[in-house]
Write a protein that holds these residues in place. Structure first.
Motif, PDB file in Angstrom:
ATOM      1  N   THR A   1      -3.434   1.659  -2.908  1.00 29.90           N
ATOM      2  CA  THR A   1      -3.024   2.979  -2.744  1.00 29.90           C
ATOM      3  C   THR A   1      -4.261   3.974  -1.573  1.00 29.90           C
ATOM      4  O   THR A   1      -5.548   3.633  -1.386  1.00 29.90           O
ATOM      5  N   VAL A   2      -3.449   4.616  -1.051  1.00 26.91           N
ATOM      6  CA  VAL A   2      -4.842   5.678   0.022  1.00 26.91           C
ATOM      7  C   VAL A   2      -4.087   6.776  -0.265  1.00 26.91           C
ATOM      8  O   VAL A   2      -3.286   7.255  -0.754  1.00 26.91           O
ATOM      9  N   ALA A   3      -5.198   7.502   0.040  1.00 29.42           N
ATOM     10  CA  ALA A   3      -5.660   9.105  -0.738  1.00 29.42           C
ATOM     11  C   ALA A   3      -4.752   9.837   0.608  1.00 29.42           C
ATOM     12  O   ALA A   3      -3.806  10.700   0.028  1.00 29.42           O
ATOM     13  N   ASP A   4      -4.885   9.204   1.730  1.00 31.21           N
ATOM     14  CA  ASP A   4      -3.938  10.521   2.568  1.00 31.21           C
ATOM     15  C   ASP A   4      -2.513  10.079   2.882  1.00 31.21           C
ATOM     16  O   ASP A   4      -2.605   9.251   2.480  1.00 31.21           O
ATOM     17  N   GLU A   5      -1.772  10.858   3.605  1.00 33.31           N
ATOM     18  CA  GLU A   5      -0.527  10.952   3.695  1.00 33.31           C
ATOM     19  C   GLU A   5      -0.726   9.830   4.807  1.00 33.31           C
ATOM     20  O   GLU A   5      -1.131  10.042   6.236  1.00 33.31           O
ATOM     21  N   LEU A   6       1.063   8.933   4.956  1.00 35.61           N
ATOM     22  CA  LEU A   6       0.887   8.216   6.254  1.00 35.61           C
ATOM     23  C   LEU A   6       2.249   8.445   6.384  1.00 35.61           C
ATOM     24  O   LEU A   6       3.122   8.944   5.823  1.00 35.61           O
ATOM     25  N   PRO A   7       2.062   8.833   7.961  1.00 36.18           N
ATOM     26  CA  PRO A   7       2.907   9.301   8.734  1.00 36.18           C
ATOM     27  C   PRO A   7       4.345   8.440   9.312  1.00 36.18           C
ATOM     28  O   PRO A   7       5.076   8.720   9.348  1.00 36.18           O
ATOM     29  N   PHE A   8       4.310   6.927   8.527  1.00 43.28           N
ATOM     30  CA  PHE A   8       5.498   6.435   8.776  1.00 43.28           C
ATOM     31  C   PHE A   8       4.817   4.818   8.013  1.00 43.28           C
ATOM     32  O   PHE A   8       4.294   5.083   7.341  1.00 43.28           O
ATOM     33  N   ALA A   9       6.232   3.984   7.240  1.00 46.84           N
ATOM     34  CA  ALA A   9       6.036   3.217   6.638  1.00 46.84           C
ATOM     35  C   ALA A   9       5.665   1.950   7.448  1.00 46.84           C
ATOM     36  O   ALA A   9       6.521   2.392   8.989  1.00 46.84           O
ATOM     37  N   VAL A  10       5.489   0.902   7.435  1.00 45.88           N
ATOM     38  CA  VAL A  10       5.157  -0.045   8.528  1.00 45.88           C
ATOM     39  C   VAL A  10       5.307  -1.712   7.692  1.00 45.88           C
ATOM     40  O   VAL A  10       4.865  -1.194   6.391  1.00 45.88           O
ATOM     41  N   ALA A  11       6.475  -2.622   7.873  1.00 40.53           N
ATOM     42  CA  ALA A  11       6.168  -3.707   6.895  1.00 40.53           C
ATOM     43  C   ALA A  11       6.191  -4.755   7.959  1.00 40.53           C
ATOM     44  O   ALA A  11       6.689  -4.942   9.133  1.00 40.53           O
ATOM     45  N   LEU A  12       5.387  -5.672   7.182  1.00 37.94           N
ATOM     46  CA  LEU A  12       5.270  -7.125   8.325  1.00 37.94           C
ATOM     47  C   LEU A  12       5.732  -7.971   7.407  1.00 37.94           C
ATOM     48  O   LEU A  12       5.245  -8.060   6.417  1.00 37.94           O
ATOM     49  N   PHE A  13       6.470  -8.690   7.778  1.00 36.41           N
ATOM     50  CA  PHE A  13       6.976  -9.938   7.650  1.00 36.41           C
ATOM     51  C   PHE A  13       6.270 -11.498   8.625  1.00 36.41           C
ATOM     52  O   PHE A  13       5.467 -11.222   9.250  1.00 36.41           O
TER      53      PHE A  13
ATOM     54  N   ILE B   1       1.129  -1.126  -0.503  1.00 32.22           N
ATOM     55  CA  ILE B   1      -0.190  -0.564  -0.295  1.00 32.22           C
ATOM     56  C   ILE B   1       1.188   0.893  -0.086  1.00 32.22           C
ATOM     57  O   ILE B   1       1.736   1.478   0.708  1.00 32.22           O
ATOM     58  N   VAL B   2       0.873   2.184  -0.695  1.00 32.55           N
ATOM     59  CA  VAL B   2       1.365   3.155  -0.774  1.00 32.55           C
ATOM     60  C   VAL B   2       0.462   3.870  -1.150  1.00 32.55           C
ATOM     61  O   VAL B   2      -0.808   4.360  -1.534  1.00 32.55           O
ATOM     62  N   GLU B   3       1.097   5.791  -1.045  1.00 30.64           N
ATOM     63  CA  GLU B   3      -0.033   7.260  -0.668  1.00 30.64           C
ATOM     64  C   GLU B   3       0.249   7.186  -2.474  1.00 30.64           C
ATOM     65  O   GLU B   3       0.899   7.045  -3.774  1.00 30.64           O
ATOM     66  N   GLY B   4      -0.829   8.005  -3.149  1.00 27.73           N
ATOM     67  CA  GLY B   4      -0.979   8.261  -4.369  1.00 27.73           C
ATOM     68  C   GLY B   4       0.257   8.749  -5.781  1.00 27.73           C
ATOM     69  O   GLY B   4       0.407   8.248  -6.383  1.00 27.73           O
ATOM     70  N   ASP B   5       1.451   9.770  -5.145  1.00 28.55           N
ATOM     71  CA  ASP B   5       2.110  10.393  -5.645  1.00 28.55           C
ATOM     72  C   ASP B   5       3.720   8.906  -5.422  1.00 28.55           C
ATOM     73  O   ASP B   5       4.038   9.194  -6.736  1.00 28.55           O
ATOM     74  N   ALA B   6       3.830   8.213  -4.481  1.00 25.31           N
ATOM     75  CA  ALA B   6       4.473   7.074  -4.923  1.00 25.31           C
ATOM     76  C   ALA B   6       4.122   5.897  -5.579  1.00 25.31           C
ATOM     77  O   ALA B   6       5.047   5.466  -6.290  1.00 25.31           O
TER      78      ALA B   6
END
Length: 256
Positions: free
Chosen positions: A202-214, A173-178
């Motif tokens: 994709t999400v329309a809002d800004e994410l405050p950080f990135a999270v990765a789940l392994f 999942i990434v922001e629109g610009d990404a």
């Protein structure tokens, strides 16, 4: 008469101060009994200083005289272990300070993410150290879930290949610009979108950080225009937090 709550708190505060003040001596005794000469030589202090320190520790119930000199009591051993572990957690929190300062203050992060985790920050000659760790953990994951404000075309290429080979499944999942950067930077973007097992959203809002789940680990990445660092942990409390955060982001995302 039993001691009051204020008296007990005063005793604990005094104990904590003693553990802090006499840490060098306690660290030696944690390795085994020492006589006064050993302590004097190892600490590089005078005989009177050792005597004063040992007397204070005996009075606190942390140290006892024995045949070999001085040793930790069972209470002293456990108190020192707790104190040492507390300092280790505090040092890791301090290492994580750049990450914490880059994340909005209204975000409630689990302390165990940093206290029981590994903090990795970009180095002057190794600016991609956090991403290298991401790729190492991601390569071993059967199912990888990533929500990020940034898009890395080269990473999408690796994930696309892994999914196409049947090595893993991925939700990204990434922001629109990404998303735009991924589309323009990876020439097989459309093929990646159509690949079974690769869920690009994709999400329309800004994410405050990135999270990765392994499979059994969590990575958190903090940004201030550029990445300032990452924390990785397998702590179960942190993992539960990470899963909740990812699920909330996924719920408001849209498939590409």
């Amino acid at each position: 008469m039993a001691p009051s709550t204020d008296d007990r708190e005063c005793d604990v505060a005094s104990l904590a101060d003693t553990l802090r003040k006499r840490a060098p001596l306690l660290a030696r005794l944690a390795d085994g009994p020492r006589d006064q000469r050993d302590l004097r030589d190892e600490l590089g202090v005078s005989r009177s200083t050792v005597y004063k320190s040992v007397s204070e520790l005996e009075e606190a119930g942390l140290v006892v005289e024995c045949e070999a000199g001085y040793a930790l009591t069972e209470f002293g051993r456990l108190a020192w272990q707790r104190h040492d572990a507390y300092l280790a957690r505090l040092r890791r929190l301090d290492e994580a300070r750049p990450l914490l300062e880059a994340i909005p203050e209204d975000r409630q992060l689990p302390p165990s993410l940093f206290e029981h985790g590994r903090i990795i920050v970009p180095g002057r000659h190794a600016p991609e150290r956090p991403l290298v760790r991401l790729e190492e953990l991601g390569a071993d994951a059967d199912h990888l879930r990533v929500a990020s404000p940034a898009g890395m075309p080269r990473y999408l290429e690796v994930l696309h290949e892994n999914v196409a080979d049947g090595a893993q499944t991925v939700t990204m999942i990434v922001e629109g610009d990404a998303l735009g950067r991924l589309e323009s930077g990876y020439d097989r973007f459309e093929a990646a979108v159509d690949t079974d097992g690769l869920d690009l959203r994709t999400v329309a809002d800004e994410l405050p950080f990135a999270v990765a789940l392994f499979d059994d680990a969590l990575g958190l990445f903090a940004y201030e225009d550029v990445m300032v660092g990452a924390a990785f942990t397998g702590d179960e409390d942190a993992l539960r937090w990470g899963r909740r955060v990812f699920d909330r982001i996924r719920d408001r995302s849209e498939p590409v």
